[in-house]
Design a protein around this motif. Structure first.
Motif, PDB file in Angstrom:
ATOM      1  N   PRO A 249      20.075  22.386  67.695  1.00 23.21           N
ATOM      2  CA  PRO A 249      20.452  23.776  67.395  1.00 23.21           C
ATOM      3  C   PRO A 249      20.166  24.176  65.958  1.00 23.21           C
ATOM      4  CG  PRO A 249      22.379  22.379  67.285  1.00 23.21           C
ATOM      5  CD  PRO A 249      21.250  21.482  67.725  1.00 23.21           C
ATOM      6  N   ASP A 250      20.036  25.472  65.742  1.00 25.78           N
ATOM      7  CA  ASP A 250      20.182  25.995  64.390  1.00 25.78           C
ATOM      8  C   ASP A 250      21.620  25.736  63.943  1.00 25.78           C
ATOM      9  OD1 ASP A 250      17.622  26.918  64.612  1.00 25.78           O
ATOM     10  OD2 ASP A 250      18.128  29.052  64.547  1.00 25.78           O
ATOM     11  N   MET A 276      32.988  38.346  61.738  1.00 19.89           N
ATOM     12  CA  MET A 276      31.772  38.147  60.947  1.00 19.89           C
ATOM     13  C   MET A 276      30.702  37.407  61.744  1.00 19.89           C
ATOM     14  SD  MET A 276      33.400  37.063  57.237  1.00 19.89           S
ATOM     15  CE  MET A 276      31.770  36.731  56.521  1.00 19.89           C
ATOM     16  N   LEU A 277      31.091  36.336  62.413  1.00 22.36           N
ATOM     17  CA  LEU A 277      30.107  35.519  63.111  1.00 22.36           C
ATOM     18  C   LEU A 277      29.594  36.198  64.369  1.00 22.36           C
ATOM     19  CD1 LEU A 277      31.665  31.981  62.601  1.00 22.36           C
ATOM     20  CD2 LEU A 277      29.425  32.761  61.799  1.00 22.36           C
ATOM     21  N   ARG A 278      30.443  36.962  65.050  1.00 14.95           N
ATOM     22  CA  ARG A 278      29.970  37.693  66.220  1.00 14.95           C
ATOM     23  C   ARG A 278      28.946  38.737  65.802  1.00 14.95           C
ATOM     24  NH1 ARG A 278      29.226  36.762  71.415  1.00 14.95           N
ATOM     25  NH2 ARG A 278      31.287  35.810  71.587  1.00 14.95           N
ATOM     26  N   VAL A 283      25.137  32.729  69.048  1.00 17.74           N
ATOM     27  CA  VAL A 283      25.160  32.145  70.385  1.00 17.74           C
ATOM     28  C   VAL A 283      24.162  30.982  70.456  1.00 17.74           C
ATOM     29  CG1 VAL A 283      24.682  32.551  72.821  1.00 17.74           C
ATOM     30  CG2 VAL A 283      25.914  34.271  71.480  1.00 17.74           C
ATOM     31  N   GLY A 284      24.624  29.845  70.971  1.00 17.13           N
ATOM     32  CA  GLY A 284      23.767  28.677  71.092  1.00 17.13           C
ATOM     33  C   GLY A 284      23.579  27.904  69.813  1.00 17.13           C
ATOM     34  N   GLU A 311      34.735  32.547  71.036  1.00 25.98           N
ATOM     35  CA  GLU A 311      34.895  33.975  70.773  1.00 25.98           C
ATOM     36  C   GLU A 311      33.861  34.481  69.764  1.00 25.98           C
ATOM     37  OE1 GLU A 311      37.381  32.991  73.315  1.00 25.98           O
ATOM     38  OE2 GLU A 311      37.781  31.989  71.425  1.00 25.98           O
ATOM     39  N   TYR A 312      33.458  33.635  68.813  1.00 24.50           N
ATOM     40  CA  TYR A 312      32.377  34.105  67.941  1.00 24.50           C
ATOM     41  C   TYR A 312      31.014  33.677  68.458  1.00 24.50           C
ATOM     42  CZ  TYR A 312      33.913  29.856  65.182  1.00 24.50           C
ATOM     43  OH  TYR A 312      34.343  28.615  64.742  1.00 24.50           O
ATOM     44  N   GLY A 313      30.986  32.946  69.579  1.00 24.69           N
ATOM     45  CA  GLY A 313      29.737  32.722  70.296  1.00 24.69           C
ATOM     46  C   GLY A 313      29.034  31.422  70.013  1.00 24.69           C
TER      47      GLY A 313
END
Length: 897
Positions: A249-250, A276-278, A283-284, A311-313
């Motif tokens: 992953p990144d 902030m992160l959403r 995601v991923g 929740e922030y993905g």
């Protein structure tokens, strides 16, 4: 861990700690061949160690280690690597079908002439029963006992089955109901940070990693343990020793600076981070936290942030271990030898964070100054929709008309509640719940809630009469330290009696509201609200009678129970009055940071953790009284059970797999569009009486009121297969103008349920295929999305693209995932579902082979179309040839028995 690899990178070393020697796979030693990895994110170092330990030249290649090291070039990668976690964590909803499969495997190995006791998890598995308790009773001293009684009445059959599994399987431990939430028990007790196994007399040390069958498994990332939530099939595969491939992953670096201001909590921090992160879009991806604030940010606060990674993905929200991690392990009763090993091992591997740690390379970086965090709530429908507390009322008024659909002229509507002397309106808070692993694992916010209750009680305040109040601690240790702090009586006095130890309101187990309250809400179209200290507030999740749900810290939950509405500003409006008529404001009852810290320091002690967790598997008297045949190696299935059934995966199993054959004369079961999610495919939610599953239950003398949910019946394939593709919003293009699990049976042209059609096709010996569009199988990894597909008789799913995990799950169940070439779709081919399909080249399957699909149309014409077979690896080819991963593993066990 049952085996180690061949050490192809010559990284095996010994580590001496407290007079004991441990063998491990050294990252610095591997770096001599892979290059400098000192600035690799710690989360990726954990993946690299996993590759080093299992490299065998087959499932794990030297190239996999090289790919992780090469990530540093661009802080990104397109390569996949295998991963085997150290252990598995389950909760009861998702764990029951996994245990059903293990029990069925025991029957299967018996049919092959083997010993059923050979079938066991190959890595440690912990199943914590925490998802079945409901808040039926609240706000009274006997709430806990009454809810426990009802829980066992509803779930006795499922619990007896799990109790059997606890006794029957090696490396399988069940934490009975009433102990706490799986994630908090994991954080406080199960996790070790550094795991050990003894193989051929040698003790190996390696990172504690896990898969969990619950998305909030990420909570343990706050302790420096890498793990995340997966579906049941991935968990079962890992449980049985199979590696799962994942894209490297990144890694987003999230730098934390500064200190939290007076009056703020860890909940305010995590809601800010989530927003902030959403907005960033992760995601991923992995998120790894770093920066100077970690020098003083407690593990409990880190766990609060890590918990909400779904929740922030992100896949995970990881905090590297440091001195505060060791302090937490000591406080929570971990063994001193293990703590010493943890520090020594992590330092040797360059995984321990301290002042000398080089700053990692990240794919991108975000920064948050903790000093900018403000008291907040999030809602009314999504965790990322954070608003500052000072703007909460304004935001609700706006949401009332713009999001919640109330006409402007109706916003002031109120309604009397029958048999009471009060009325409610839009924004009335009818549920105030201190619940969920996110916050009940954090002593600071729970002590803060107790202090708010104490100050409110002294001033004579009470919650509003329409508010259903509840406290569901995440572990029994919470009760101990609240008792020790003298706060239990204060919480009880305000209606926050303990209702159970488990995941309650946050997953919708909030229990019923008073009938007269429901009548006022539903009869007048009111937007009732809830305030809960959870992590999810999706529409319809918390209660069917509550349309607006807000996430808040535990002390704010108590304060909002006093205020009783979102329509008034909790910062400036009086929460109530003293007996002499003086108004009381939030500032009057809010504790200082110093008050909270001092009470936490005196009340939260190591002794409570040691005492409580020393007997955690014993269970309540109700658990111990379950009637279970614990001496039986195989489970005695009951034909009449509507909860637990023997799945048909191993019927007719032979020692050698039946040679794979091309698919011929297949019929189309469904033509589906883009973005078909696993929620569309997998049975979920309520069971409709008119559905095939509902009819089945009624045929088995189950009253509609006792249907329970698909989730509670995941151990019964006969219910679940009837609910596959039965989502009320799924649209089958074969039956235009319809929604739900409807198809056209060919060649008759009769419209019927997908399940009924599949039965007819299977009786006629006709294989089935399903067509889809882009991103088929997106969303949560639901094992029954693949299991149900297989049991319906579907041999292949042909789509434009697949979500990664669902693709893997289909292969794991022996179903071919196939993709069109770019530019080709079900629409360009003009498919209408009347076609007869053949897929050729399956007999000689190899990874990512091009197969040929022959389409024979109603007019007799034929068209050949190339398809890419998304069976991507040699391991997956073996799974498919064996009819799925479970038969593959079972045959291997029988061969070595």
């Amino acid at each position: 861990m049952k085996q180690v690899g061949r050490d192809l990178l010559h990284a095996r070393r010994d580590l001496a700690v407290d007079g004991r020697t441990y063998r491990y796979f050294s990252l610095p030693a591997a770096a001599e061949k892979l290059g400098d990895i000192s600035r690799l994110p710690v989360s990726l170092k954990v993946l690299l160690e996993n590759v080093l330990r299992f490299t065998d030249g087959s499932s794990y290649q030297v190239a996999d280690g090289e790919a992780i090291a090469d990530w540093l070039r661009n802080a990104s990668s397109t390569k996949e690597v295998p991963f085997k976690p150290s252990r598995i964590l389950m909760q009861d909803f998702t764990g029951v079908p996994a245990v059903v499969d293990l029990a069925a495997m025991r029957d299967g190995i018996v049919s092959l002439g083997g010993d059923p006791r050979k079938v066991n998890p190959l890595v440690p598995v912990d199943l914590v029963i925490d998802h079945s308790v409901m808040v039926d009773v609240a706000g009274r001293p006997d709430a806990l006992q009454r809810n426990v009684t009802l829980e066992f009445e509803r779930n006795g059959e499922r619990y007896a089955f799990l109790r059997w599994g606890q006794e029957a399987f090696d490396q399988f431990r069940v934490v009975p109901p009433g102990a706490g939430i799986c994630h908090q028990v994991n954080l406080e007790y199960l996790s070790q940070v550094v795991w050990t196994s003894t193989i051929d007399g040698v003790t190996y040390a390696y990172p504690d990693t896990l898969y969990g069958t619950d998305s909030h498994t990420t909570m343990v990332n706050g302790l420096g343990v890498l793990g995340w939530g997966v579906g049941g099939i991935e968990a079962e595969a890992a449980m049985l020793g199979q590696p799962i491939s994942m894209l490297i992953p990144d890694v987003i670096g999230f730098r934390l600076e500064g200190r939290m201001p007076e009056g703020t909590t860890a909940t305010d921090l995590v809601l800010t981070v989530t927003q902030m992160l959403r907005a960033k879009g992760v995601v991923g991806k992995f998120v790894e936290f770093y920066g100077p604030a970690l020098d003083h940010l407690p593990v409990a606060d880190r766990a609060t942030i890590a918990n909400m990674a779904p929740e922030y993905g992100a896949t995970c929200g990881f905090f590297p271990a440091d001195q505060l991690t060791l302090d937490y392990l000591r406080q929570t009763g971990r063994d001193e030898r293990r703590i010493a090993l943890t520090e020594a091992y992590l330092r040797a591997q360059g995984m321990f964070r301290d002042a000398a740690t080089p700053e990692p390379v990240f794919s991108s970086v975000m920064t948050l100054d903790l000093g900018t965090v403000r008291p907040s709530i999030s809602g009314p429908k999504r965790p990322q929709d954070r608003v500052e507390l000072t703007s909460a009322t304004t935001a609700f008024e706006k949401a009332l008309t713009e999001t919640l659909g109330v006409k402007a002229e109706d916003t002031q509507k109120t309604a009397p509640v029958a048999s009471t002397d009060y009325s409610i309106g839009h924004g009335s808070i009818v549920i105030a719940a201190i619940t969920s692993c996110t916050n009940t694992s954090n002593p600071a916010v729970l002590v803060a809630a107790g202090l708010v209750a104490r100050k409110a009680r002294v001033l004579g305040l009470k919650p509003r009469p329409w508010v259903k109040t509840s406290l569901a601690p995440g572990s029994q240790v919470v009760t101990d330290y609240l008792d020790r702090a003298g706060l239990t009586e204060d919480l009880d006095a305000l209606g926050f009696e303990t209702v159970g130890y488990g995941c309650t309101t946050c997953i919708g187990n909030s229990g019923p509201l008073a009938p007269e309250l429901v009548e006022a809400i539903e009869g007048n179209g009111l937007v009732a609200t809830s305030v809960l200290s959870g992590n999810r507030n999706f529409e319809g999740r918390i209660s069917p009678n509550v349309r607006a749900n807000y996430l808040a810290s535990p002390p704010l939950v108590v304060a909002y129970a006093l205020l009783g509405t979102l329509r008034e500003d909790i910062v400036t409006a009086p929460l109530g009055q003293t007996p002499d008529g003086r108004p009381v404001y939030l500032k009057d009852i809010w504790p200082s940071n110093r008050e909270i810290a001092d009470l936490v320091a005196s009340a939260v002690t190591r002794d409570e953790f040691v005492k409580r967790y020393g007997h955690i598997t014993e269970g309540t008297p109700e658990w111990q009284a379950l009637d279970v045949a614990t001496s039986s190696a195989t489970f005695k299935w009951q034909d009449g059970s509507t909860y637990i059934q023997d799945p048909p995966y191993f019927e007719g199993l032979t020692h050698d797999p039946v040679p794979t054959e091309d698919i011929v004369d297949a019929r189309v079961l469904a033509l589906l569009g883009d973005n078909i999610t696993t929620d569309h495919i997998s049975p979920a939610g309520a069971i409709a009486p008119s559905s095939p599953a509902g009819k089945y239950l009624q045929e088995h003398q189950v009253a509609v009121k006792d249907f329970n949910s698909y989730g509670s019946r995941r151990g019964n394939d006969r219910v679940m297969v009837r609910g596959t593709f039965a989502n009320i919003r799924i649209r089958n293009e074969m039956a235009p103008g319809t929604e739900g699990g409807v198809t056209i049976y060919q060649p008759d042209g009769e419209r019927m349920s997908i399940y009924d059609a599949s039965v007819r096709y299977q009786d006629a010996g006709a294989p089935l295929v399903v067509f889809g569009g882009k991103e088929y199988g997106m969303g949560s990894s639901r094992d029954w999305a693949a299991k149900g597909t297989r049991l319906l008789g579907v041999k292949a799913v042909i789509a434009e693209s697949f979500e990664r995990i669902h693709r893997s799950n289909l292969v794991g169940m022996g179903v071919l995932p196939l993709t069109f070439e770019p530019g080709t779709t079900r629409k360009t081919l003009g498919l209408d579902g009347s076609e007869i399909i053949a897929i050729r080249g399956v007999e000689t399957l190899t990874p990512r082979k091009t197969l040929i699909m022959s389409i024979t149309r109603a007019d007799g014409s034929r068209q050949d179309v190339p398809l890419l077979c998304r069976v991507d690896t040699e391991d997956e080819v073996q799974y498919y040839r064996n009819g799925g991963i479970l038969p593959y593993v079972l045959r291997g066990m029988a061969a070595t028995a």
